[in-house]
Design an enzyme around this catalytic site. Structure first.
Site, short mmCIF file in Angstrom:
data_model
loop_
_atom_site.label_atom_id
_atom_site.label_comp_id
_atom_site.label_asym_id
_atom_site.label_seq_id
_atom_site.Cartn_x
_atom_site.Cartn_y
_atom_site.Cartn_z
N GLU A 189 36.28 68.95 122.62
CA GLU A 189 37.56 68.52 122.07
C GLU A 189 38.33 67.75 123.14
O GLU A 189 38.08 67.92 124.34
CB GLU A 189 38.36 69.76 121.63
N ARG A 245 33.02 77.80 120.45
CA ARG A 245 33.29 77.73 119.01
C ARG A 245 32.37 76.74 118.31
O ARG A 245 31.98 76.96 117.16
CB ARG A 245 34.76 77.42 118.75
#
Length: 327
Positions: A198, A144
């Site tokens: 993340e 992403r």
């Protein structure tokens, strides 16, 4: 985009002049619409015909965004002794909306792509930074963030091609080699790093956020999500994520800014919050209230070892514009 001023040496011009004046120095100023150049004229010799060097001392523009001087000499040619005074751009972008963002699931390090809206956000982010020079791109190892970086760069006015560098093995590095110098000049290296991922949400990954709050209690889930040093079950706290992300930034990204390169980083909410905490010297209490919207670029100017944030015209406290503080 707030106004930003970039200064850089853009070479020397030789001017032929005639006369018998003694050696000396003088200066010239060229003024054009929105652009000012101060020049120093160095003369030497007393002969009737001699050469002078015209050096650009200062060039500035008050345009609404950082302008990429495509026609000027590349900043890479700047002598290292001048690097203390140059300014470089650092662009931070949180990835566009992912499929699990849309489903309200804890994503963490699970590798899911963008939604249609996420693609549109990435393209829009690219339009916002299309006039800001970019020499290198760093992303996390997750798709992403990589999709966001690639889609954003398709909108850049220089039309250079972002190319992912594969250095994970000797063979990968050899197979990724480019043998045309001209093609290299029209390319932008993209470096992926797991350290920019993340934060790992442990046993929460894949769970619905609302259902998790109902199961464990809103206060407990809020503590896992927003505290600085409390990790979710078998996951990372923001502090743990910060340690790896900031260490990578200082060792691998900041040196490029110091050398005169303009850098874009496409990553994630928590890894970018960690980096912003370092850039702006935020406390652990200040960083937990920092919000980053998906697909919104945040610009910093790096000069003389300091990072200066360039906010939006409507202010840095408005949600959905740039990183903002809820307080």
């Amino acid at each position: 985009m707030a106004a930003a001023v970039f200064h850089q040496c853009i070479g020397a011009i030789q001017v032929r002049s005639c006369g018998t004046e003694k050696s000396g120095n003088s200066s010239l100023r060229f003024i054009s619409r929105g652009f000012v150049i101060d020049c120093g004229l160095l003369r030497k010799g007393t002969c009737s015909s001699h050469w002078c060097k015209l050096h650009v001392i200062r060039a500035s523009t008050s345009d609404a965004s950082v302008i990429d001087p495509i026609s000027s000499t590349s900043h890479n040619a700047i002598d290292s002794s001048q690097n203390t005074s140059i300014e470089t751009a650092l662009i931070l972008i949180r990835h566009g909306e992912s499929l699990w963002n849309e489903k309200n699931l804890f994503t963490g390090c699970v590798d899911v792509p963008l939604t249609k809206r996420g693609v549109e956000e990435a393209v829009e982010a690219g339009k916002r930074i299309s006039n800001i020079p970019v020499d290198m791109v760093f992303t996390s190892a997750l798709i992403r963030a990589q999709m966001t970086a690639m889609l954003a760069m398709t909108q850049h006015r220089r039309k250079k091609v972002p190319i992912v560098m594969h250095n994970e093995s000797k063979e990968a590095k050899a197979w990724n080699q480019i043998y045309s110098e001209e093609t290299k000049k029209q390319s932008i290296p993209v470096i992926t790093a797991w350290q920019l991922n993340e934060r790992m949400y442990g046993e929460l990954q894949g769970l619905n956020k609302q259902e998790t709050a109902e199961r464990y209690g809103k206060e407990k889930v809020h503590e896992w999500r927003r505290s600085f040093d409390v990790p979710p079950p078998n996951g990372e706290s923001l502090e743990m994520c910060s340690q790896r992300a900031v260490a990578y930034f200082r060792e691998h990204i900041e040196p490029h800014l110091q050398s005169g390169k303009h850098v874009m980083v496409a990553a994630h909410g928590n890894s970018l919050r960690s980096i912003i905490m370092y850039l702006e010297k935020l406390t652990s209490q200040e960083v937990i209230s920092l919000e980053l919207s998906t697909g919104i670029p945040l610009l910093y100017i790096y000069k003389e070892g300091k990072f200066m944030r360039r906010g939006s015209p409507v202010g840095a406290t408005e949600a959905g514009v740039y990183a903002y503080n809820r307080v």
